[in-house]
Write a protein that holds these residues in place. Sequence first.
Motif: not given
Ligand SMILES: NC(=O)C1=CN([C@@H]2O[C@H](COP(=O)(O)OP(=O)(O)OC[C@H]3O[C@@H](n4cnc5c(N)ncnc54)[C@H](O)[C@@H]3O)[C@@H](O)[C@H]2O)[C@@H](O)CC1
Length: 473
Positions: A22, A48-50, A120-122, A124, A172
Amino acid sequence: MAAVDVNAESLGVPRKQLMESSGNAVARVCRDLADPGSSVAIVAGRGNNGGDALVAARFLKAYDVTVTLLGRPETISTDIARENWEALVASEVDLQTVTDSVTFELGDPDLVVDAMLGTGVTGALREPEATAARAINESSATVLAVDVPSGVDADSGEAAGVAVEADHVVTFHDDKPGLESLDCDVTVEDIGIPAAAELFTGPGDLLTLRRDPQSHKGDHGDVLVVGGGPYTGAPALAAQAALRAGADLARVACPEYVAREVQGYSENLIVSGFDGDHLTTDHVPGLLDVAADRDVVVFGPGLGDHDESLAAVREFLSAYDGTAVVDADALQVVPDVDTEATLICTPHQGELVKMGGETDDDWETRRELVREFAADLGHVLLVKGAYDVVSDGDEDRVNRTGNPGMTVGGTGDVLAGATGALASVLPPLDAAAVAAYANGRAGDAAADEFDGGLVATDLLERLPAALEGYQHE
Ligand SMILES: NC(=O)C1=CN([C@@H]2O[C@H](COP(=O)(O)OP(=O)(O)OC[C@H]3O[C@@H](n4cnc5c(N)ncnc54)[C@H](O)[C@@H]3O)[C@@H](O)[C@H]2O)[C@@H](O)CC1
Ligand SMILES: [K+]
């Protein structure tokens, strides 16, 4: 997506490798949007988005890249994102961390990569993400969002508060429904998730089965097995399999003399016997009454093919509108019965042919044939074989667990009972797929111990472990 991830991992493609793909894809789109030498501001969240954008930073050597992490590095929420952050620290890339909204500064970049939050977020955006989103929206830079604009729900396209207004999104594997309503360009990038991770059942499928700790007796299934006649063990095996696959209650309705035997198999079963030595239409009104209060009926184990029994199956299914697993001799009735019920039919290939379906030695051809036949029938088919094929006529799954030792009698009854239990808590296609996976896995565990000498009751004992993730989390 989580299920597909786990299945990909079990095929040897771990999540970190997907993140590398990605990140690479993000960098490719950056190159399309900005000339070499331009300034690129990567704004990364702690998930993981970061992490995706932290990888991209390594692929953008020809650019003037700055990476801003929102939050302290110790709070990065996944190992793989943290490892990618540490790789940037060790490589002395231009990094900054921002822990509050006051100190956030975007500067004046040509391109902003929004990798704050993804799927990974829901809810605001919190701070400092909300302030960063406003700064990004006010800047004149081109904005590229990773996976989904931060603050936007990937499923609905809606935002609960402030959200990043992106010019482009790179997402992705598959399109996200929420992106369709947004006014921006969307690129979908293949990140190397094997097609097999979606087609073949795997450990990820078990994620759908987490038990709710608040649940009550009956929430996980109250299953009625109707069968027995010439074969006495079959309904007992199916009912015990239902319990081992998580049902709270398993009842058996069978001929009187079978009932005495079934009771002997297990005191955990609720058994009621009907008169005579086989099922007839006289028994159908009573069965319909009992079935009405159950979640699922498993029809067929050990029933036999007496004409009167088949007529009873036909009459039952014509009047029943719940969910039923149909197995063994009861299957031949299905093609010409008019029913409102949701049926999951579990034929082996011989039974499939008897139903009017076609089969083939090549599993891929069989998959096509099974899908077409399921569409014709309007029911879910689970066709047993070295590769089990599950289809609802639209979507298919293929199961590769199991071994030749499972050709022993009774393993099909175990599968039917497990499918019944799982159909109480899952949609029919998923129930059939997970049951096939777990039944085969239980059989593989039994074969480890007993080789070709395994028997169906060995599978019963091993079903709970084969469904691990359901019972133990
Ligand atoms: N197979 C997959 O699902 C893949 C996913 N990938 C990436 O992984 C992402 C998902 O990663 P994650 O599940 O780690 O989630 P995110 O990276 O979307 O978010 C998680 C982070 O957000 C914080 N957070 C949650 N709610 C918040 C809010 N309302 N305000 C501020 N911070 C908040 C959490 O504390 C945590 O640190 C995808 O969007 C994509 O970019 C890629 O790495 C490739 C593979
Ligand atoms: K994002």
